[in-house]
Enzyme design. Structure first.
Site, PDB file in Angstrom:
ATOM      1  N   HIS A 275       0.803  -1.053  -0.098  1.00 57.90           N
ATOM      2  CA  HIS A 275      -0.031   0.117   0.076  1.00 57.90           C
ATOM      3  C   HIS A 275       0.828   1.366   0.092  1.00 57.90           C
ATOM      4  CE1 HIS A 275      -3.443  -2.429   0.727  1.00 57.90           C
ATOM      5  NE2 HIS A 275      -2.601  -3.032   1.684  1.00 57.90           N
TER       6      HIS A 275
ATOM      7  N   ALA B 160      15.699 -18.168   9.759  1.00 59.62           N
ATOM      8  CA  ALA B 160      14.441 -17.824  10.372  1.00 59.62           C
ATOM      9  C   ALA B 160      14.509 -16.505  10.878  1.00 59.62           C
ATOM     10  CB  ALA B 160      14.344 -18.879  11.756  1.00 59.62           C
TER      11      ALA B 160
ATOM     12  N   ARG C 168      26.950 -15.147   3.686  1.00 60.70           N
ATOM     13  CA  ARG C 168      28.022 -15.968   3.049  1.00 60.70           C
ATOM     14  C   ARG C 168      27.507 -16.827   1.771  1.00 60.70           C
ATOM     15  NH1 ARG C 168      28.141 -21.116   4.450  1.00 60.70           N
ATOM     16  NH2 ARG C 168      26.544 -21.807   6.211  1.00 60.70           N
TER      17      ARG C 168
ATOM     18  N   ALA D 152      11.744 -20.464   9.075  1.00 62.47           N
ATOM     19  CA  ALA D 152      10.562 -19.945  10.101  1.00 62.47           C
ATOM     20  C   ALA D 152      10.363 -18.457  10.220  1.00 62.47           C
ATOM     21  CB  ALA D 152      10.560 -20.816  11.540  1.00 62.47           C
TER      22      ALA D 152
ATOM     23  N   THR E  97      13.482  -7.678   1.957  1.00 57.94           N
ATOM     24  CA  THR E  97      12.988  -6.367   1.302  1.00 57.94           C
ATOM     25  C   THR E  97      13.770  -6.170   0.021  1.00 57.94           C
ATOM     26  OG1 THR E  97      14.710  -5.122   2.463  1.00 57.94           O
ATOM     27  CG2 THR E  97      12.756  -5.468   3.460  1.00 57.94           C
TER      28      THR E  97
END
Length: 203
Positions: free
Chosen positions: A116, A161, A184, A143, A166
């Site tokens: 949005h 996890a 790495r 996770a 982004t």
């Protein structure tokens, strides 16, 4: 704006309003299938597989998704062969999410192809945009990972996890963090040890 124009804007990364009644009615049909999938019994593996094929845009061979599954649509997500998803996979798939072969999702992974605008007035009016997400072959997503719109993740990569992805991540790396970054490359040590100093003892 008619339904055809709304759908074109959905697919092309443009701002649109996802509140069109015809659009919501179409989406509701997939939500019914999703409800049925999530309410299958553990013994109903065949039924679950058939419902997954009805829900998603494409499903390869030997895919297993542990309920509950959450999806905005379902039909805009495409899975390759041998995909495994643990419980609470969330697919915000208002545009195409492509998942390669032999991909593993740990619990509570979110893939969001929708966003949005920051501008308050547009957001107040529920404006939205969508950017496709692509996950390559043989990827492991840890996770609690969140994958944001427009991201691609290369083949063989491991995302640790709790990561917030982004930006796109290349192939053959270990990446994690908030924001997620390459830590790495996958290398010789990974062919000897499977976790810290525990040695691989399988042929």
């Amino acid at each position: 704006m008619d339904l055809k124009e709304v759908k074109e804007r959905m697919q092309n990364g443009k701002l649109y309003f996802p509140t069109d009644e015809a659009l919501l009615s179409e989406q509701a049909e997939y939500m019914e299938i999703l409800y049925d999938f999530n309410n299958t019994r553990p013994s109903e593996g065949e039924k679950r597989a058939e419902l997954l094929k009805k829900l998603l845009g494409g499903v390869g061979k030997n895919c297993y998704v542990e309920p509950p599954l959450h999806a905005n649509w379902g039909c805009n997500t495409y899975m390759g062969d041998d995909v495994y998803a643990n419980f609470n996979l969330t697919l915000v798939d208002d545009v195409k999410i492509t998942i390669g072969n032999h991909v593993m999702f740990a619990p509570n992974v979110t893939i969001s192809a929708a966003g949005h605008p920051v501008e308050p007035g547009l957001r107040y009016r529920q404006a939205q945009y969508n950017l496709p997400v692509t996950i390559g072959d043989n990827v492991w997503i840890g996770a609690g990972t969140v994958i944001l719109p427009g991201v691609s993740i290369g083949d063989n990569t491991v995302v640790g996890a709790g990561s917030i992805v982004t930006r796109s991540i290349p192939a053959n790396v270990v990446a994690y963090g908030n924001p997620c970054r390459v830590i790495r490359e996958i290398g010789e040590r990974d062919r000897k040890y499977y976790y810290r100093d525990l040695e691989i003892d399988l042929e």
